[in-house]
Design an enzyme around this catalytic site. Structure first.
Site, PDB file in Angstrom:
ATOM      1  N   LYS A 283      14.996 -17.977 -50.348  1.00 21.80           N
ATOM      2  CA  LYS A 283      15.402 -16.575 -50.205  1.00 21.80           C
ATOM      3  C   LYS A 283      14.199 -15.719 -49.851  1.00 21.80           C
ATOM      4  O   LYS A 283      13.071 -16.077 -50.195  1.00 21.80           O
ATOM      5  CB  LYS A 283      15.956 -16.077 -51.554  1.00 21.80           C
ATOM      6  CG  LYS A 283      17.321 -16.603 -51.923  1.00 21.80           C
ATOM      7  CD  LYS A 283      17.770 -16.009 -53.258  1.00 21.80           C
ATOM      8  CE  LYS A 283      19.132 -16.518 -53.663  1.00 21.80           C
ATOM      9  NZ  LYS A 283      20.222 -16.071 -52.788  1.00 21.80           N
ATOM     10  N   ARG A 357      28.398 -23.257 -55.453  1.00 25.07           N
ATOM     11  CA  ARG A 357      29.655 -23.976 -55.187  1.00 25.07           C
ATOM     12  C   ARG A 357      29.466 -25.475 -55.403  1.00 25.07           C
ATOM     13  O   ARG A 357      30.413 -26.170 -55.748  1.00 25.07           O
ATOM     14  CB  ARG A 357      30.162 -23.630 -53.777  1.00 25.07           C
ATOM     15  CG  ARG A 357      29.225 -23.989 -52.664  1.00 25.07           C
ATOM     16  CD  ARG A 357      29.556 -23.235 -51.379  1.00 25.07           C
ATOM     17  NE  ARG A 357      29.117 -21.827 -51.441  1.00 25.07           N
ATOM     18  CZ  ARG A 357      29.280 -20.961 -50.443  1.00 25.07           C
ATOM     19  NH1 ARG A 357      29.882 -21.325 -49.314  1.00 25.07           N
ATOM     20  NH2 ARG A 357      28.869 -19.718 -50.574  1.00 25.07           N
TER      21      ARG A 357
HETATM   22  N1  BES Z   1      23.268 -16.614 -56.186  1.00 26.49           N
HETATM   23  C1  BES Z   1      23.563 -16.340 -54.839  1.00 26.49           C
HETATM   24  C2  BES Z   1      24.560 -15.208 -54.642  1.00 26.49           C
HETATM   25  C3  BES Z   1      24.112 -13.857 -55.122  1.00 26.49           C
HETATM   26  C4  BES Z   1      23.632 -12.929 -54.221  1.00 26.49           C
HETATM   27  C5  BES Z   1      24.241 -13.489 -56.442  1.00 26.49           C
HETATM   28  C6  BES Z   1      23.260 -11.676 -54.644  1.00 26.49           C
HETATM   29  C7  BES Z   1      23.870 -12.242 -56.863  1.00 26.49           C
HETATM   30  C8  BES Z   1      23.396 -11.325 -55.972  1.00 26.49           C
HETATM   31  C9  BES Z   1      24.150 -17.594 -54.175  1.00 26.49           C
HETATM   32  O1  BES Z   1      23.711 -18.786 -54.684  1.00 26.49           O
HETATM   33  C10 BES Z   1      23.772 -17.527 -52.752  1.00 26.49           C
HETATM   34  O2  BES Z   1      22.600 -17.581 -52.481  1.00 26.49           O
HETATM   35  N2  BES Z   1      24.740 -17.416 -51.855  1.00 26.49           N
HETATM   36  C11 BES Z   1      24.485 -17.353 -50.469  1.00 26.49           C
HETATM   37  C12 BES Z   1      25.503 -18.210 -49.782  1.00 26.49           C
HETATM   38  C13 BES Z   1      25.205 -18.472 -48.320  1.00 26.49           C
HETATM   39  C14 BES Z   1      23.930 -19.271 -48.179  1.00 26.49           C
HETATM   40  C15 BES Z   1      26.364 -19.201 -47.726  1.00 26.49           C
HETATM   41  C16 BES Z   1      24.604 -15.904 -50.033  1.00 26.49           C
HETATM   42  O3  BES Z   1      25.412 -15.165 -50.567  1.00 26.49           O
HETATM   43  O4  BES Z   1      23.823 -15.502 -49.173  1.00 26.49           O
HETATM   44 MN    MN Z   2      21.901 -19.400 -53.830  1.00 25.92          MN
END
Ligand code: BES
Ligand code: MN
Ligand code: ZN
Length: 504
Positions: A283, A357
């Site tokens: 990230k 997921r």
């Molecule tokens: N933990 C994150 C989602 C999240 C984002 C939680 C902001 C709280 C605040 C999750 O694991 C994630 O990174 N999701 C990705 C999915 C994508 C790579 C398909 C996302 O939302 O960008």
């Molecule tokens: Mn994630």
């Protein structure tokens, strides 16, 4: 804060501060808000008259005015607490109002607060058990600030809350009061877990704290780690876990009361990523510190189990928590990897940041093998759910209308906000892979929350299932008069109501 219930006359109660509720009775014929008190007391009316007549206090939701040395009352201060428009009066406005009273008292260093329950002869009568519950929950959820790590912390905690109610409907009021305390304690427990930083709350520590809670509450709790996860062939969960020096935790809590029928068996599955760096698909640095709250789904389930153990509904419940850290490392899983989930489905990993997921897919399948007939999961699954719904409603997805309706009906009791989004089969091409059975991201960013839900739905299969995407609601970024900055404890109350709806 210790809450007490007193049946009697609020006017005669000696306290540093007595809070009374007010509503805005403005009609089309009146140009300005017309605040009216929800207490039929001449003394309170007299004490508040000048302020009410001034127009300064509008009785908006969460608005609080403080009057010192009110004549005719035993209280040192009278707090007028706005609940908003009379027509909108609900258990939820009481919850917010009571919360605002508690936080207003705290800000002023008031250690003991009394709240006068609204009187039943008021026009908008709400169920006495529910309204009492809402008042207690509101204050107990509003009171804490998550500042335990601050050395400049000024302890201004409100030590006691006395809720003063009339004798009428004593049994219902007492029941609402007792429930409110239990539910608020469960929600605050969940919040305290979510507040912990990743270096403190590792998967192992989450296991320890959950076990300790279960031991006190009288729940069975088993905590497993890497060996069991591999033994169960949880290839998706393990793929995420193996990149971290911190061992994962698979936590199973069981509630099986003697008076419960054989079926249903409810499965509560939680995403417990104690820190989400994104893994190899790392990230951006900006805001990454927030990813300690990526275990808020797990915390919601643990909180709900806490309340279930104490409220004892006659229904079997099993909770499965999948906890791991998502880290980049030489042993991390990588984009392009193909992993086999416990169910046997193969998954092409396109993005290691879509880890929630993966761990849940094995958690959901495992819950089914333990005999669960109905599933609910909570997860901070996607940033996309905030794009769809903002930070007010969490996303609700389901493969079964009746089970979903049951959940949505409970929102009226919990006072939480959730909005159903689709996950019908026509969205399945979002997760279609050329390489494996499915892939762990959507084809593109559009409908990202739905892609996440479609992935989980594969593992719920034919079992009625509800998925809550709480990524946008689990962390309260903007403090409110009734809620501190930080972990919200969202979904604990709604999951609990869903469970209770199955109890005969
Ligand atoms: N933990 C994150 C989602 C999240 C984002 C939680 C902001 C709280 C605040 C999750 O694991 C994630 O990174 N999701 C990705 C999915 C994508 C790579 C398909 C996302 O939302 O960008
Ligand atoms: Mn994630
Ligand atoms: Zn995550």
């Amino acid at each position: 804060m210790e809450s007490k219930l007193l049946f009697g006359d609020a006017v005669a109660f000696a306290t540093p501060a007595l809070a009374v509720f007010a509503i805005d009775t403005q009609t089309e014929k009146t140009a300005e808000p017309v605040p009216g008190l929800l207490i039929g007391s001449d003394q309170v009316e007299d004490a508040a008259r000048a302020l009410l007549a001034s127009g300064e206090f509008k009785a908006a939701v969460g608005e609080v005015a403080v009057l010192h040395s009110p004549t005719g009352l035993k209280a040192e201060r009278l707090l007028l607490v706005g609940l908003g428009k009379a027509g909108d009066l609900s258990a939820d406005s009481l919850r917010k109002g009571s919360g605002a009273a508690a936080r207003a008292a705290k800000a002023r260093g008031i250690r003991n607060l009394a709240i006068a329950a609204p009187e039943t002869e008021t026009p908008a009568t709400i169920d006495p058990a529910l309204s009492t519950r809402a008042i207690v929950e509101g204050a107990e959820i509003a009171e804490p600030d998550f500042d335990t790590y601050r050395s400049d912390r000024k302890d201004r905690s409100v030590e006691s809350l006395t809720l003063i109610a009339a004798e009428a409907q004593r049994t219902a009021v007492q029941r609402g009061f007792d429930e409110g305390r239990i539910v608020a304690a469960a929600q605050n427990f969940a919040r305290s877990l979510v507040n912990e930083p990743g270096n403190v709350l590792t998967p192992t520590e989450l296991g320890k704290r959950t076990k300790a809670m279960c031991d006190t509450a009288g729940l069975k709790c088993e905590v497993f780690s890497s060996e069991k996860i591999q033994e169960l062939k949880m290839g998706a969960f393990w793929a995420v876990a193996k990149g971290s020096a911190e061992p994962p935790a698979l936590i199973v809590m069981t509630y099986e009361p003697a008076n419960a029928p054989e079926a249903p068996v409810l499965g509560l599955v939680g995403k417990g990523i104690t820190f989400d760096t994104g893994g190899i698909s790392i990230k951006p640095a900006d805001g990454m510190e927030k990813m300690k709250y990526d275990m808020a789904g797990a915390a919601a389930m643990i909180g709900a189990m806490h309340a279930i153990a104490r409220l004892k509904p006659a229904v079997k419940v099993i909770s499965v928590i999948c906890s791991a850290e998502n880290m980049p490392d030489g042993s991390s899983y990588k984009p392009g990897d193909v992993v086999t989930a416990m169910s046997g489905k193969t998954i092409e990993v396109v993005n290691t940041d879509a880890e929630g997921r993966l761990v849940l897919s094995d958690g959901l399948h495992y819950a089914k093998t333990l005999g669960c007939t109905h599933l609910i999961n909570a997860a901070t699954l996607t940033g996309a759910v905030s794009i769809a719904l903002g930070n007010l409603n969490f996303g609700v997805f389901s493969n079964d209308d009746a089970t979903c309706e049951r959940f949505l009906d409970g929102l009226a009791v919990s006072g939480e906000k959730g909005w159903r989004l689709p996950c019908t089969d026509d969205y399945r091409d979002h997760i279609k892979s050329e390489i494996a059975d499915i892939m762990n991201t959507g084809k593109n960013r559009y409908g990202g929350a739905i892609s996440g839900a479609m992935f989980l739905k594969e593992f719920a299969g034919e079992t009625p299932w509800v998925h809550l995407d709480i990524a946008g609601t689990a962390w309260n970024e903007t403090p409110k008069p009734w809620l501190a900055y930080g972990p919200s404890g969202v979904a604990v109350r709604s999951i609990l109501e869903w469970v209770r709806s199955f109890a005969s």
